[in-house]
Design a protein around this motif. Structure first.
Motif, mmCIF file in Angstrom:
data_model
loop_
_atom_site.group_PDB
_atom_site.id
_atom_site.type_symbol
_atom_site.label_atom_id
_atom_site.label_comp_id
_atom_site.label_asym_id
_atom_site.label_seq_id
_atom_site.Cartn_x
_atom_site.Cartn_y
_atom_site.Cartn_z
ATOM 1 N N PHE A 135 9.498 5.399 7.199
ATOM 2 C CA PHE A 135 9.877 4.560 6.062
ATOM 3 C C PHE A 135 9.275 5.081 4.759
ATOM 4 O O PHE A 135 9.966 5.159 3.737
ATOM 5 C CB PHE A 135 9.468 3.105 6.286
ATOM 6 C CG PHE A 135 9.823 2.213 5.134
ATOM 7 C CD1 PHE A 135 11.129 1.806 4.933
ATOM 8 C CD2 PHE A 135 8.852 1.798 4.228
ATOM 9 C CE1 PHE A 135 11.475 0.995 3.854
ATOM 10 C CE2 PHE A 135 9.183 0.998 3.154
ATOM 11 C CZ PHE A 135 10.495 0.591 2.965
ATOM 12 N N CYS A 136 8.001 5.448 4.783
ATOM 13 C CA CYS A 136 7.357 5.946 3.560
ATOM 14 C C CYS A 136 8.006 7.244 3.094
ATOM 15 O O CYS A 136 8.135 7.477 1.890
ATOM 16 C CB CYS A 136 5.856 6.144 3.773
ATOM 17 S SG CYS A 136 4.950 4.599 3.883
ATOM 18 N N LEU B 38 11.323 6.211 1.406
ATOM 19 C CA LEU B 38 11.049 5.529 0.145
ATOM 20 C C LEU B 38 10.540 6.515 -0.908
ATOM 21 O O LEU B 38 10.994 6.507 -2.059
ATOM 22 C CB LEU B 38 10.040 4.405 0.373
ATOM 23 C CG LEU B 38 9.768 3.456 -0.778
ATOM 24 C CD1 LEU B 38 11.045 2.764 -1.241
ATOM 25 C CD2 LEU B 38 8.720 2.418 -0.349
ATOM 26 N N SER B 39 9.613 7.384 -0.525
ATOM 27 C CA SER B 39 9.064 8.340 -1.485
ATOM 28 C C SER B 39 10.121 9.360 -1.917
ATOM 29 O O SER B 39 10.153 9.769 -3.080
ATOM 30 C CB SER B 39 7.825 9.032 -0.923
ATOM 31 O OG SER B 39 8.128 9.765 0.233
ATOM 32 N N PHE C 1 13.302 8.764 -2.227
ATOM 33 C CA PHE C 1 14.142 8.040 -3.183
ATOM 34 C C PHE C 1 13.474 7.991 -4.556
ATOM 35 O O PHE C 1 14.107 8.264 -5.578
ATOM 36 C CB PHE C 1 14.433 6.625 -2.683
ATOM 37 C CG PHE C 1 15.171 5.785 -3.683
ATOM 38 C CD1 PHE C 1 16.536 5.934 -3.868
ATOM 39 C CD2 PHE C 1 14.487 4.848 -4.445
ATOM 40 C CE1 PHE C 1 17.212 5.166 -4.807
ATOM 41 C CE2 PHE C 1 15.162 4.076 -5.383
ATOM 42 C CZ PHE C 1 16.526 4.235 -5.568
ATOM 43 N N VAL C 2 12.191 7.647 -4.601
ATOM 44 C CA VAL C 2 11.472 7.544 -5.875
ATOM 45 C C VAL C 2 11.435 8.896 -6.578
ATOM 46 O O VAL C 2 11.678 8.980 -7.785
ATOM 47 C CB VAL C 2 10.050 6.977 -5.659
ATOM 48 C CG1 VAL C 2 9.190 7.133 -6.904
ATOM 49 C CG2 VAL C 2 10.133 5.511 -5.250
ATOM 50 N N LEU D 175 5.415 4.958 -7.171
ATOM 51 C CA LEU D 175 5.273 4.370 -5.839
ATOM 52 C C LEU D 175 3.845 4.616 -5.393
ATOM 53 O O LEU D 175 3.384 5.766 -5.373
ATOM 54 C CB LEU D 175 6.245 5.021 -4.847
ATOM 55 C CG LEU D 175 6.014 4.704 -3.363
ATOM 56 C CD1 LEU D 175 6.157 3.207 -3.080
ATOM 57 C CD2 LEU D 175 6.974 5.520 -2.492
ATOM 58 N N LEU E 99 6.035 0.271 -7.877
ATOM 59 C CA LEU E 99 6.490 -0.110 -6.551
ATOM 60 C C LEU E 99 5.341 0.166 -5.595
ATOM 61 O O LEU E 99 4.746 1.249 -5.634
ATOM 62 C CB LEU E 99 7.718 0.723 -6.169
ATOM 63 C CG LEU E 99 8.346 0.487 -4.808
ATOM 64 C CD1 LEU E 99 8.878 -0.934 -4.688
ATOM 65 C CD2 LEU E 99 9.468 1.494 -4.582
ATOM 66 N N CYS F 175 3.751 -0.050 -1.502
ATOM 67 C CA CYS F 175 4.089 -0.103 -0.083
ATOM 68 C C CYS F 175 2.792 -0.290 0.685
ATOM 69 O O CYS F 175 1.943 0.610 0.712
ATOM 70 C CB CYS F 175 4.792 1.183 0.336
ATOM 71 S SG CYS F 175 5.307 1.207 2.061
#
Length: 183
Positions: A45-46, A49-50, A52-53, A113, A136, A138
């Motif tokens: 997941f990280c 997410l990273s 995407f950022v 993030l 953001l 996490c």
């Protein structure tokens, strides 16, 4: 400087941020890319997410090991590859200057993030406040990080046993699949 003790959520009676739990959601999942999934400790997941950022021009803050694997410290993707942030560390990370660095990035308007343990996320909100729409966070599930001394002793023992320096190290190696957890 002692500021971490002043903002520690376990030592404060008032919450760091007022969370409306009826508006709060938790999500679970895993990354579909099999290669990225196999390189991840807990589902990727990280990583997703990273990625995407960074595609949006943002910067990611996470923890990496020192070259000898005896220390963990916070850094940003402006300084190291995001791949070095992959994997569970299970030791408390050094945060010298990191919160001020995050603040500088936020003040430029850049998306940030910040990935960390619940106490580290609480600290960033305590220190910086909640007024940044471009922040953001996490929070990783935490059962409590171990001491550096335990890690150092384990790595020293492995090096003595093998007769050479450690070149690669990870918690949660997957030679036998996702369980049992191995080093």
């Amino acid at each position: 400087c002692g500021l971490c003790g002043k903002v520690c959520p376990a030592q404060r009676e008032t919450p760091v941020r007022n969370i409306k739990y009826d508006d709060t959601r938790a999500y679970g999942g895993w990354i579909k890319d099999e290669q990225k999934l196999s390189e991840s400790s807990s589902g990727g997941f990280c990583s997703a997410l990273s990625e995407f950022v960074q595609q949006q021009g943002g910067v990611v803050y996470g923890v990496v090991f020192s070259d000898d694997f005896r220390r963990a410290y916070y850094t940003s993707t402006d300084n190291v590859s995001r791949d070095r942030m992959k994997g569970s560390k299970y030791v408390m990370a050094n945060k010298d200057g990191i919160y001020l660095d995050v603040k500088k990035q936020l003040e430029t308007g850049r998306q940030v993030l910040f990935i960390g343990l619940p106490c580290e996320i609480a600290a960033i909100y305590s220190i910086l406040g909640c007024g940044y729409d471009n922040l953001l966070t996490c929070e990783l599930i935490c059962a409590g990080p171990s001491s550096y001394r335990l890690l150092e002793e384990q790595l020293d023992w492995i090096e003595r046993k093998k007769g050479e320096r450690i070149k690669h190290f990870c918690f949660r190696a997957k030679e036998y699949g996702w369980v049992p957890y191995t080093m």
